[in-house]
Enzyme design. Structure first.
Site, mmCIF file in Angstrom:
data_model
loop_
_atom_site.group_PDB
_atom_site.id
_atom_site.type_symbol
_atom_site.label_atom_id
_atom_site.label_comp_id
_atom_site.label_asym_id
_atom_site.label_seq_id
_atom_site.Cartn_x
_atom_site.Cartn_y
_atom_site.Cartn_z
ATOM 1 N N GLY A 36 0.988 -1.036 0.047
ATOM 2 C CA GLY A 36 0.015 -0.199 -0.056
ATOM 3 C C GLY A 36 0.903 1.133 -0.032
ATOM 4 O O GLY A 36 0.643 2.191 0.668
ATOM 5 N N GLN A 50 -1.677 7.149 1.459
ATOM 6 C CA GLN A 50 -1.649 8.537 2.284
ATOM 7 C C GLN A 50 0.033 8.465 3.083
ATOM 8 O O GLN A 50 0.884 9.129 3.141
ATOM 9 C CB GLN A 50 -2.646 9.074 3.185
ATOM 10 C CG GLN A 50 -2.267 10.278 4.002
ATOM 11 C CD GLN A 50 -3.154 10.506 5.115
ATOM 12 O OE1 GLN A 50 -3.850 9.377 5.644
ATOM 13 N NE2 GLN A 50 -3.364 11.756 5.467
ATOM 14 N N ASP A 109 2.134 -1.593 -4.295
ATOM 15 C CA ASP A 109 1.010 -1.376 -4.264
ATOM 16 C C ASP A 109 0.313 -2.007 -5.494
ATOM 17 O O ASP A 109 0.940 -2.483 -6.525
ATOM 18 C CB ASP A 109 0.948 0.262 -4.482
ATOM 19 C CG ASP A 109 -0.423 0.989 -3.780
ATOM 20 O OD1 ASP A 109 -0.278 1.493 -3.018
ATOM 21 O OD2 ASP A 109 -1.447 0.759 -4.521
ATOM 22 N N ARG A 113 -1.953 -0.363 -7.262
ATOM 23 C CA ARG A 113 -1.993 0.478 -8.442
ATOM 24 C C ARG A 113 -0.397 0.502 -8.857
ATOM 25 O O ARG A 113 0.504 0.653 -7.973
ATOM 26 C CB ARG A 113 -2.319 2.055 -8.057
ATOM 27 C CG ARG A 113 -3.706 1.802 -7.598
ATOM 28 C CD ARG A 113 -4.022 3.244 -6.949
ATOM 29 N NE ARG A 113 -3.355 3.477 -5.455
ATOM 30 C CZ ARG A 113 -3.190 4.566 -5.058
ATOM 31 N NH1 ARG A 113 -3.280 5.742 -5.844
ATOM 32 N NH2 ARG A 113 -2.739 4.817 -3.792
ATOM 33 N N TYR A 160 -14.842 -1.370 9.344
ATOM 34 C CA TYR A 160 -13.583 -1.107 9.510
ATOM 35 C C TYR A 160 -13.015 -1.460 11.055
ATOM 36 O O TYR A 160 -11.918 -2.392 11.082
ATOM 37 C CB TYR A 160 -13.324 0.540 9.102
ATOM 38 C CG TYR A 160 -12.125 1.042 9.648
ATOM 39 C CD1 TYR A 160 -10.975 0.663 8.703
ATOM 40 C CD2 TYR A 160 -11.617 1.755 10.432
ATOM 41 C CE1 TYR A 160 -9.669 1.202 8.649
ATOM 42 C CE2 TYR A 160 -10.395 2.614 10.447
ATOM 43 C CZ TYR A 160 -9.544 2.190 9.585
ATOM 44 O OH TYR A 160 -8.251 2.698 9.668
HETATM 45 C C1 AKB Z 1 -10.509 6.777 9.046
HETATM 46 O O1 AKB Z 1 -10.713 7.817 9.443
HETATM 47 O O2 AKB Z 1 -10.970 5.696 8.567
HETATM 48 C C2 AKB Z 1 -8.666 6.476 9.455
HETATM 49 C C3 AKB Z 1 -8.659 6.132 10.828
HETATM 50 C C4 AKB Z 1 -8.748 7.044 11.950
HETATM 51 O O3 AKB Z 1 -8.273 5.009 11.063
HETATM 52 N N1 AKB Z 1 -8.143 7.779 9.259
#
Ligand code: AKB
Length: 314
Positions: free
Chosen positions: A7, A11, A33, A35, A141
């Site tokens: 990756g 960023q 990566d 990409r 997430y």
């Molecule tokens: C997100 O906002 O998903 C990330 C994080 C805080 O893990 N920047």
């Protein structure tokens, strides 16, 4: 030390790779990566390998060909995009990590995996969230971040794989934009301030979240991997933070440089509800004691630097 970064065009990777190359030597840091954007500095300033991090066979081949001993595994979907595509988020965030851990086990590599404030949930203590506490996130997430922390600790205990990580807050930077995170507003606001002196924020003005400036985020990734293992009581993952603020406060600091800066609010319910489930502020004592974590930037110095860099680039 030969290092692989997955990756690498994202960023964090786009600033971590140059820092690693200046520390360990450009030819010793292999960027990869999914990409294959060959024009980026990361792809031209040292070795670059196109890689889908879920492909353990291809990764194992790269690791053996380059004699890799450490993997920085940065490839992952961020919170807002993961909530839009939860099945894809599980596939990328978990299967890529599994591939990395297996390759590391087979080839005796150490592994850095970023976790996040997203690993906490609505019933976690909200203020000065401790290192060891309730982790019941409600976003996909967050689910992948907690599962990832547990997987990394499992490989450390079961196989002796040297796995380490930090729980990053929102990372603010001026080289590569974050993509699809809940904390992205805190980066966009500086670009908008310099462009047009106004920003329409997708989180409410009093939403407090932890943040960190990129130079400190890079330092954390390097320092935790260089730490003396005998001093580590924790591994995956250490709370790290540099500041906690809300959009209203960030706007006030921007107004010290751009007095007519205006902020308006159009709330995105998905990202607001993710932000509301995360801590207001973290406590990072374990990182400070176990490997000497100490950030250099606060909201004031970061704001001055971001606005200076972005305005000279116009
Ligand atoms: C997100 O906002 O998903 C990330 C994080 C805080 O893990 N920047």
């Amino acid at each position: 030390m030969k290092i692989l970064v997955t990756g690498a065009l994202g960023q964090l990777g786009s600033e971590l790779v140059p820092a690693l190359r200046s520390l360990y030597g450009a030819s010793n840091v292999v960027a990869s990566d999914v990409r294959a954007d060959a024009n980026q500095e990361v792809a031209t300033s040292g070795p670059f390998e196109p890689l889908d991090a879920r492909d353990g066979v291809a990764m194992g081949d790269i690791v053996r060909r380059h004699g890799i001993r450490r993997i920085y595994h940065l490839a992952a979907l961020l919170s807002a995009v993961a909530e839009r595509e939860p099945q894809r988020a599980w596939d990328i965030n978990m299967n890529a990590l599994f591939a990395v851990l297996e390759v590391a086990r087979e080839n005796s590599c150490s592994v850095f995996t970023p976790s996040s404030i997203g690993a906490f949930g609505p019933n976690t203590p909200k203020d000065y969230t401790p290192q060891d506490t309730i982790q019941r996130p409600t976003s996909m997430y967050g689910v992948t971040k907690v599962a990832g922390e547990l997987m990394c600790d499992y490989y450390s205990r079961k196989y002796g794989t040297d796995t380490r990580g930090v729980r990053y807050p929102g990372i603010i930077s001026n080289k590569t934009l974050p993509g699809g995170g809940t904390t992205d507003y805190a980066v966009e606001i500086y670009y908008a301030a310099v462009e047009s002196a106004r920003y329409d924020c997708f989180l409410s003005g009093n939403t407090y979240l932890d943040m960190i400036y990129m130079p400190d985020a890079v330092k954390a990734a390097i320092d935790v991997m260089e730490a003396d293992p005998a001093k580590l009581r924790h591994r995956n993952a250490f709370n790290v933070t540099a500041m906690s603020f809300c959009p209203e406060e960030q706007a006030a600091y921007i107004r010290k440089h751009i007095p007519d800066f205006e902020i308006t609010y159009t709330i995105d319910p998905v990202r607001q509800s993710i932000a509301d489930s995360w801590p207001n502020s973290l406590e990072d004592y374990a990182a400070r004691v176990e490997w000497g974590w100490s950030p250099e930037h606060d909201l004031e110095t970061m704001t001055a630097d971001m606005l200076n860099v972005l305005s000279t680039r116009r």
